[in-house]
Structures are given as C-alpha cells and as structure tokens.
Scaffold this motif. Structure first.
Motif, PDB file in Angstrom:
ATOM      1  N   HIS A   2      13.735 -50.573 -42.959  1.00 34.44           N
ATOM      2  CA  HIS A   2      12.962 -51.744 -43.343  1.00 34.44           C
ATOM      3  C   HIS A   2      12.498 -52.484 -42.093  1.00 34.44           C
ATOM      4  CE1 HIS A   2      15.214 -50.799 -46.978  1.00 34.44           C
ATOM      5  NE2 HIS A   2      14.366 -51.536 -47.660  1.00 34.44           N
ATOM      6  N   LEU A 101      10.712 -52.104 -52.668  1.00 39.61           N
ATOM      7  CA  LEU A 101      10.476 -52.852 -51.427  1.00 39.61           C
ATOM      8  C   LEU A 101      10.069 -54.292 -51.716  1.00 39.61           C
ATOM      9  CD1 LEU A 101       8.614 -50.099 -49.385  1.00 39.61           C
ATOM     10  CD2 LEU A 101      10.935 -50.943 -49.010  1.00 39.61           C
ATOM     11  N   GLY A 111      13.448 -56.575 -45.115  1.00 39.11           N
ATOM     12  CA  GLY A 111      12.090 -56.100 -44.850  1.00 39.11           C
ATOM     13  C   GLY A 111      11.137 -57.271 -44.835  1.00 39.11           C
ATOM     14  N   ASN A 119       5.931 -51.331 -44.451  1.00 36.41           N
ATOM     15  CA  ASN A 119       7.065 -50.701 -45.123  1.00 36.41           C
ATOM     16  C   ASN A 119       6.621 -49.810 -46.282  1.00 36.41           C
ATOM     17  OD1 ASN A 119       9.337 -51.616 -43.622  1.00 36.41           O
ATOM     18  ND2 ASN A 119       9.063 -53.651 -44.487  1.00 36.41           N
TER      19      ASN A 119
END
Length: 359
Positions: A2, A101, A111, A119
């Motif tokens: 991340h 994510l 992240g 990402n």
C-alpha cells in the motif's frame, strides 16, 4: 504494497488516478458480462458469480491483514489480484481489489488517499492483468483437469507480485519525491516481492483448489475446462450417460458463501492478531533506501478504525479483532451491493424490448 501519501508527486498521482478510473470504468462494463452470464465462459449465470464476488472482496480484505514473515525484519501479505481474477473473472477482479483498497484507505488509513490511483493501478490492475493472462495461457496448454487450474493459479499469482513491484518502481522513477537511484529501488523491490509472491501463490492455490474441489462451477477460471466423460463401448469411445441431478440444496452456492464468510471473519477477527508485526516489503524497502522521507500523514489518521484497531478499546486483541470483523462486514456489504447493481444493470440492458403485435 500500500503506497502512502507523499511517495509519488501530485502530477503522477493524478495521472495514475486517471488510469485507475479508466480501468474501473472498463471493468464495470466487462463485469456486466461476467456477472450477467453472457461472457465467453459458456454462459454461466451471474446468479452464481455476483454473490461470490462480494465474498471474494471480503476474503481478500481479511487475508491482507495476515502479514507473513518473508525475511529478517520483513513481512508480506496477499495482494489478491490473481485470486480475484481466477475466482470471479478479470473485470470483476479489478473491481474487487478496488473495493478493498477504497475501504482500507477511507476506514483504516491504510494506503494514501491521494495515492489511491497508484494503489489501484499497481495492486489491482497490474496483478489482475498479468495473473489472468498467464493463467489463461497455462490452462490452455495444460491437461484439462482440475489440478491444472490450481497449478496455473500458483504460477500466475507468483509472477503477478514482482510484476506489480516493477510497475511501482516505474511509477517511482517518473514521479518519486526522493532522489534515490531507481536501480537500487528496483533490485530491492523485486527481490523482496519474489519472496512475497511465493506466499501469494500458496494462498491463491490453496483457496482456488478448495473451491474447485467442492464447486468448480463457481470458479470463473475453471469454466469450460472439464472435458466430457467418454466410455469405450465395443471398441469405440462414446459419451458417458449424463450424471444424476444434484439435489438443489447441494447445488446452492449459499453453503460455499456462508463458509467463506465465516472463514473471513475468523481470519480477520482472530487469526490476524498473530500476524507478523514486521513492515511489509514496500515499507521495508522505503525505510532502507530512504524513499519514505517525504511521507505524509494519512488524511484518515483520526478514523475510529485507523491502523486496524477500534478507537478507545485498550485491549489490542479485542480492538484489532473487532476492527477486522467490521472491515469484513463493510466490505462484503459494499462489494455485494456494487456487484448486484452491476448485474441488474446488465439484466436491464439485455432485456428484450416488447414489440406490440400488429393488428
């Protein structure tokens, strides 16, 4: 892997965001076919794939909490692109990783938000494209057996991780905010992520193998691979009689779905407490090579679930376990809602238009 805020400059982060948005848009269109049952995969229906897709996203979220040691002071975790692509299809796979994510960035401060495009591009698009292309190539040349699916999944997952590391290094070469030799970054990233790739391959192979063993029809990558059974009668090969119908209760994917959800909850809520506390591959390389000098605080650092713990709960085991359970729950609800919506959109678009009969 991340990427936090501050590793990549604003222009390149924006460009990666555009690439990621384009990939998601293309995946939404492709996922309509995969979830709606009109893909090239022999027409299997989305009534099976749509619920599984939400579960796959939640399962990947859970397994990503389980960092495993790969070298002294370094850990790794599942990226999940290969697993998602093989189980539910490449387009739906990109959406699965994107949902994970997004949940991690907004709720758990994992992240960077400005690095979300980076990402998704690295962990979602690259891993899915590389893994699924290699997987399809291998199952084409390997014997048409279930074992070939697991073997191909191992190889595809193994290669997808260092491939993602290479793409991150390329992005860093263009928009990195620190002055570190790209060759050093590439060598370090590929070296550690080859080791992480082995763990990714084992997890992917075991998971795909487990599903193939009980419900091969639910595995997108296994569709159409079963050769018709032949019997030799009077010296000639003839088609074997059709198998007896499987009872509806056994055919229902609900058992697989419930088992997968319980497994994800146990992994995130209990097993995650025993995960390696060492930095993952990117964090270790960043610290060793100095590419983390300009890292920025996460915009969601004050989130009640930041760093995978529930705020104001002092017991680390309870805090982390509860955060994991919440994460699995939110991801499966968000993912399932998105995938059902995509499938319904496909069904609506594909519905025939009624033409009144002429008098």
């Amino acid at each position: 892997m991340h990427v936090p805020d501050g590793f990549i400059n604003a222009p390149v982060s924006v460009a990666a965001g555009v690439v990621a948005a384009g990939a998601v848009a293309v995946s939404l269109r492709g996922a309509r076919r995969e979830l709606g049952g009109t893909s090239h995969a022999e027409g299997h229906g989305g009534e099976r794939t749509a619920p599984l897709a939400g579960l796959v996203a939640a399962f990947i979220f859970a397994v990503q909490m389980l960092n495993f040691p790969v070298a002294a002071g370094t850990s790794g975790h599942l990226l999940g692109g290969a697993l998602a692509a093989i189980l539910v299809g490449p387009y739906t796979g990109v959406l699965c990783i994107s949902v994970v994510l997004l949940m991690q960035g907004i709720l758990f401060a994992d992240g960077g938000l400005t690095a979300l495009g980076v990402n998704i591009t690295v962990m979602g698009v690259v891993t899915v494209v590389v893994a699924y292309a290699l997987f399809r190539g291998l199952v084409t040349v390997l014997p048409r057996k279930r074992r070939s699916v697991t073997v191909a999944s191992f190889a595809a997952a193994l290669i997808s991780v260092p491939a993602a590391a290479c793409v991150f290094t390329a992005i860093y070469a263009i928009g990195g905010t620190t002055d570190v030799a790209v060759g050093k970054v590439l060598t370090a990233m590929v070296g550690v992520h080859v080791l992480i790739g082995v763990g990714e391959a084992v997890i992917t192979m075991l998971t795909v193998g487990a599903v193939v063993a009980v419900r091969p029809d639910l595995v997108y990558g296994a569709r159409g691979l079963a050769a018709p059974l032949k019997l030799r009668v009077g010296g000639e090969l003839v088609d074997a009689p059709a198998a007896r119908p499987v009872p509806a209760a056994a055919r229902s994917p609900r058992v697989v779905w419930a088992t997968g959800l319980v497994t994800a909850l146990v992994l995130a809520g209990f097993v995650s407490f025993y995960a390696s506390a060492s930095p993952d591959g990117l964090e270790k390389v960043a610290a060793d090579k100095g590419i983390d000098k300009n890292v920025e605080e996460h915009a969601a650092k004050d989130s009640p679930l930041a760093d995978y713990g529930v705020k104001d709960i002092a017991d680390a085991r309870i805090s982390g376990g509860l955060a994991g359970v919440i994460g699995v729950g939110v991801t499966v609800v968000a993912g399932t809602g998105i995938f059902w919506s995509v499938r319904r959109r496909h069904t609506t678009d594909a519905a025939p238009t009624h033409v009144p009969e002429s008098v």
